[in-house]
Design a protein around this motif. Structure first.
Motif, mmCIF file in Angstrom:
data_model
loop_
_atom_site.group_PDB
_atom_site.id
_atom_site.type_symbol
_atom_site.label_atom_id
_atom_site.label_comp_id
_atom_site.label_asym_id
_atom_site.label_seq_id
_atom_site.Cartn_x
_atom_site.Cartn_y
_atom_site.Cartn_z
ATOM 1 N N MET A 147 0.464 -1.178 0.244
ATOM 2 C CA MET A 147 0.475 -0.559 0.122
ATOM 3 C C MET A 147 1.159 1.384 -0.533
ATOM 4 O O MET A 147 1.762 1.645 0.866
ATOM 5 C CB MET A 147 -1.151 0.274 1.515
ATOM 6 N N THR A 148 0.030 2.173 -0.955
ATOM 7 C CA THR A 148 1.101 3.776 -0.975
ATOM 8 C C THR A 148 0.371 4.811 -0.880
ATOM 9 O O THR A 148 -0.975 4.270 -1.484
ATOM 10 C CB THR A 148 1.859 3.655 -2.014
ATOM 11 N N SER A 155 -3.856 3.812 -3.479
ATOM 12 C CA SER A 155 -3.752 3.363 -5.047
ATOM 13 C C SER A 155 -3.002 1.759 -4.470
ATOM 14 O O SER A 155 -2.623 1.389 -3.193
ATOM 15 C CB SER A 155 -2.322 3.870 -5.410
ATOM 16 N N PHE A 156 -3.810 1.629 -5.414
ATOM 17 C CA PHE A 156 -3.169 -0.115 -5.236
ATOM 18 C C PHE A 156 -2.434 -1.005 -6.603
ATOM 19 O O PHE A 156 -2.904 -0.085 -7.835
ATOM 20 C CB PHE A 156 -4.768 -0.687 -4.960
ATOM 21 N N ASN A 157 -1.483 -1.623 -6.317
ATOM 22 C CA ASN A 157 -0.495 -2.575 -7.241
ATOM 23 C C ASN A 157 -2.246 -3.368 -8.073
ATOM 24 O O ASN A 157 -2.718 -3.843 -7.686
ATOM 25 C CB ASN A 157 0.140 -3.491 -6.478
ATOM 26 N N ASP A 158 -1.351 -2.961 -9.654
ATOM 27 C CA ASP A 158 -2.263 -3.057 -10.510
ATOM 28 C C ASP A 158 -2.181 -5.072 -10.571
ATOM 29 O O ASP A 158 -1.326 -5.450 -11.787
ATOM 30 C CB ASP A 158 -2.400 -3.063 -11.833
ATOM 31 N N SER A 159 -2.621 -5.691 -9.943
ATOM 32 C CA SER A 159 -2.294 -6.737 -9.857
ATOM 33 C C SER A 159 -3.362 -8.142 -9.641
ATOM 34 O O SER A 159 -4.470 -7.397 -8.914
ATOM 35 C CB SER A 159 -1.282 -7.477 -8.210
ATOM 36 N N ASN A 176 -5.632 -8.226 -6.109
ATOM 37 C CA ASN A 176 -5.491 -6.948 -5.634
ATOM 38 C C ASN A 176 -6.651 -6.161 -6.446
ATOM 39 O O ASN A 176 -7.619 -5.479 -5.149
ATOM 40 C CB ASN A 176 -4.590 -5.561 -5.746
ATOM 41 N N LYS A 177 -7.245 -6.664 -7.467
ATOM 42 C CA LYS A 177 -8.269 -6.892 -7.688
ATOM 43 C C LYS A 177 -10.306 -6.734 -6.882
ATOM 44 O O LYS A 177 -10.381 -5.821 -7.316
ATOM 45 C CB LYS A 177 -8.692 -7.264 -8.741
#
Length: 63
Positions: free
Chosen positions: A1-2, A13-17, A20-21
């Motif tokens: 998380m950042t 924001s979430f990592n696009d993986s 995480n969806k």
């Protein structure tokens, strides 16, 4: 998380993986619910900061 800052607002924001969806879907659904119930407005008022315009629009409270 950042967190990152754009202008005067902070955004999650979430990592696009694939993992995480589901988290993004939950976050989006809960943010909409919290905005419409007025909870976010109270939270931003408590911290004495402006609520980001997209959340104001989502809440339906366009002051």
């Amino acid at each position: 998380m950042t967190e990152f800052e754009t202008g005067d607002y902070y955004y999650m924001s979430f990592n696009d993986s694939p993992a995480n969806k589901p988290l993004v879907a939950i976050f989006d659904a809960r943010m909409e619910t919290l905005a419409k119930e007025g909870f976010l407005e109270e939270l931003y008022a408590y911290w004495m900061v402006d609520m980001p315009e997209p959340l104001v629009a989502l809440s339906g409270n366009n002051k």
